[in-house]
Design a protein around this motif. Structure first.
Motif, mmCIF file in Angstrom:
data_model
loop_
_atom_site.group_PDB
_atom_site.id
_atom_site.type_symbol
_atom_site.label_atom_id
_atom_site.label_comp_id
_atom_site.label_asym_id
_atom_site.label_seq_id
_atom_site.Cartn_x
_atom_site.Cartn_y
_atom_site.Cartn_z
ATOM 1 N N ASP A 1 0.798 -1.220 0.000
ATOM 2 C CA ASP A 1 0.000 0.000 0.000
ATOM 3 C C ASP A 1 0.833 1.273 0.000
ATOM 4 O OD1 ASP A 1 -1.516 -2.248 0.778
ATOM 5 O OD2 ASP A 1 -3.023 -0.998 1.730
ATOM 6 N N GLU A 2 1.845 1.340 0.863
ATOM 7 C CA GLU A 2 2.648 2.565 0.954
ATOM 8 C C GLU A 2 3.433 2.804 -0.329
ATOM 9 O OE1 GLU A 2 2.258 4.731 3.283
ATOM 10 O OE2 GLU A 2 0.912 3.396 4.382
ATOM 11 N N ALA A 3 3.969 1.742 -0.907
ATOM 12 C CA ALA A 3 4.705 1.872 -2.163
ATOM 13 C C ALA A 3 3.790 2.336 -3.286
ATOM 14 C CB ALA A 3 5.348 0.538 -2.522
ATOM 15 N N VAL A 4 2.598 1.747 -3.362
ATOM 16 C CA VAL A 4 1.648 2.115 -4.413
ATOM 17 C C VAL A 4 1.169 3.548 -4.226
ATOM 18 C CG1 VAL A 4 -0.632 1.632 -5.373
ATOM 19 C CG2 VAL A 4 0.919 -0.261 -4.836
ATOM 20 N N ARG A 5 0.876 3.933 -2.986
ATOM 21 C CA ARG A 5 0.387 5.290 -2.726
ATOM 22 C C ARG A 5 1.416 6.337 -3.152
ATOM 23 N NH1 ARG A 5 -0.575 4.575 2.239
ATOM 24 N NH2 ARG A 5 -2.759 3.991 1.970
ATOM 25 N N ALA A 6 2.674 6.127 -2.791
ATOM 26 C CA ALA A 6 3.719 7.090 -3.145
ATOM 27 C C ALA A 6 3.966 7.123 -4.649
ATOM 28 C CB ALA A 6 5.007 6.745 -2.403
ATOM 29 N N THR A 7 3.991 5.955 -5.271
ATOM 30 C CA THR A 7 4.243 5.881 -6.712
ATOM 31 C C THR A 7 3.124 6.543 -7.491
ATOM 32 O OG1 THR A 7 5.429 3.806 -6.381
ATOM 33 C CG2 THR A 7 4.740 4.325 -8.630
ATOM 34 N N ALA B 1 9.913 2.101 -0.196
ATOM 35 C CA ALA B 1 8.861 2.240 0.806
ATOM 36 C C ALA B 1 8.994 1.164 1.872
ATOM 37 C CB ALA B 1 7.494 2.130 0.146
ATOM 38 N N PRO B 2 8.556 1.455 3.099
ATOM 39 C CA PRO B 2 8.485 0.413 4.118
ATOM 40 C C PRO B 2 7.258 -0.463 3.888
ATOM 41 C CG PRO B 2 7.658 2.468 5.009
ATOM 42 C CD PRO B 2 8.130 2.764 3.603
ATOM 43 N N VAL B 3 7.207 -1.605 4.545
ATOM 44 C CA VAL B 3 6.025 -2.460 4.441
ATOM 45 C C VAL B 3 4.832 -1.721 5.029
ATOM 46 C CG1 VAL B 3 7.246 -4.658 4.440
ATOM 47 C CG2 VAL B 3 6.645 -3.574 6.614
ATOM 48 N N ALA B 4 3.641 -2.063 4.514
ATOM 49 C CA ALA B 4 2.449 -1.301 4.859
ATOM 50 C C ALA B 4 2.082 -1.395 6.326
ATOM 51 C CB ALA B 4 1.283 -1.761 3.991
ATOM 52 N N ASP B 5 2.390 -2.521 6.977
ATOM 53 C CA ASP B 5 1.935 -2.688 8.360
ATOM 54 C C ASP B 5 2.726 -1.843 9.356
ATOM 55 O OD1 ASP B 5 4.293 -4.103 8.440
ATOM 56 O OD2 ASP B 5 3.386 -6.042 8.873
ATOM 57 N N TRP B 6 3.693 -1.047 8.857
ATOM 58 C CA TRP B 6 4.379 -0.105 9.735
ATOM 59 C C TRP B 6 3.546 1.144 9.968
ATOM 60 C CZ3 TRP B 6 10.355 0.193 8.484
ATOM 61 C CH2 TRP B 6 10.915 -1.081 8.702
ATOM 62 N N GLY B 7 2.462 1.315 9.203
ATOM 63 C CA GLY B 7 1.601 2.476 9.354
ATOM 64 C C GLY B 7 1.848 3.506 8.263
ATOM 65 N N PRO B 8 1.042 4.584 8.251
ATOM 66 C CA PRO B 8 1.179 5.632 7.229
ATOM 67 C C PRO B 8 2.595 6.187 7.181
ATOM 68 C CG PRO B 8 -0.825 5.947 8.501
ATOM 69 C CD PRO B 8 -0.047 4.869 9.204
#
Length: 263
Positions: A145-151, A174-181
């Motif tokens: 999720d975090e990688a997709v959101r930033a990209t 990006a960090p893994v999504a479960d690290w939070g926003p």
């Protein structure tokens, strides 16, 4: 500007979950044409083929070749109207200056710049230690999720904002999504290098020890570097240039002038 045409590729192969995640995200931004390798091509750098087989796929095209093959074939033949190349999302980080020439993901972005097409390489950090089998991690357990959101954000805004007037490509981690926003932090590639080699009889084992330090949160990288940002839970974006250049070199000039080809 109108919706951009985005060429999407990777080095993990057409069936990678990270590729599908980015494809779905970018589809809300522009017209996405995937040109991805048939099989895993991790760490092949800019290896190039003379001829590759190509066939259709629901997301675009499959190339029996490398990430660099995909970019050349895509920009020259399969999707010549491309406005932006995106490579990823890679399963595993591409952090540090020493990874830039090694990574197939980053190499795809570099290849695009020689066509004067801006590019984004995107990777996701997966915490692993020396005793962890990286290949055994199930993609279904990972959150992109975090990688997709930033990209998606960068693909939507970077072109019009003039980001690529000052750089050739962006290396996003990006960090893994479960690290939070995760906030988006502009960084530079870390210069820390911890490769080791140990001889065991007729073999030499090569090992990158920075991964264990990252997993423990104990890294030598200073503030402002890509690795520090990711370990601290941020999305790192490094603006980079592709052509290899150097400053004027007086010492080498003197050697060249003193060289006697007849000696």
């Amino acid at each position: 500007m109108d919706e951009p045409t985005i060429l999407l590729t990777n080095d993990d192969g057409i069936e990678a979950d990270g590729l599908r995640a980015v494809y779905d995200g970018l589809s809300a931004v522009g017209d996405v044409v995937t040109v991805a390798p048939a099989t895993d091509q991790s760490a092949v750098g800019r290896k190039l083929s003379h001829e590759v087989d190509v066939w259709g796929h629901e997301m675009g095209f499959v190339v029996d070749g490398t990430p660099a093959d995909c970019v050349v074939a895509g920009l020259e033949s399969l999707a010549p109207e491309t406005d932006l190349v995106v490579a990823g999302c890679n399963r595993g980080a591409n952090l540090g200056a020493y990874t830039l020439g090694r990574s197939g993901t980053v190499s795809a972005a570099v290849e695009a710049t020689f066509f004067d097409v801006p590019a984004i390489a995107v990777s996701m950090y997966i915490p692993v230690r020396e005793d962890t089998d990286f290949t055994g991690i199930d993609d279904g357990d990972l959150g992109y999720d975090e990688a997709v959101r930033a990209t998606t954000y960068l693909a939507e805004h970077a072109l019009e904002a003039g980001v690529f007037d000052g750089c050739d490509y962006l290396n996003v981690n990006a960090p893994v999504a479960d690290w939070g926003p995760a906030p988006l932090v502009v960084t530079r590639p870390s210069l820390e290098y911890e490769m080791t080699a140990e001889r065991n009889g007729d073999a030499v084992t090569l090992h990158d020890r920075i991964w264990e330090r990252m997993a423990e949160g104990d890294i030598p990288d200073p503030e402002g570097t890509d690795r520090r940002a990711v370990v601290d839970g941020a999305v790192s974006v490094s603006p980079l240039t592709a052509p290899h250049t150097t400053e004027h070199h007086d010492a080498l000039d003197a050697l060249a002038e003193a060289y006697d080809p007849a000696a």
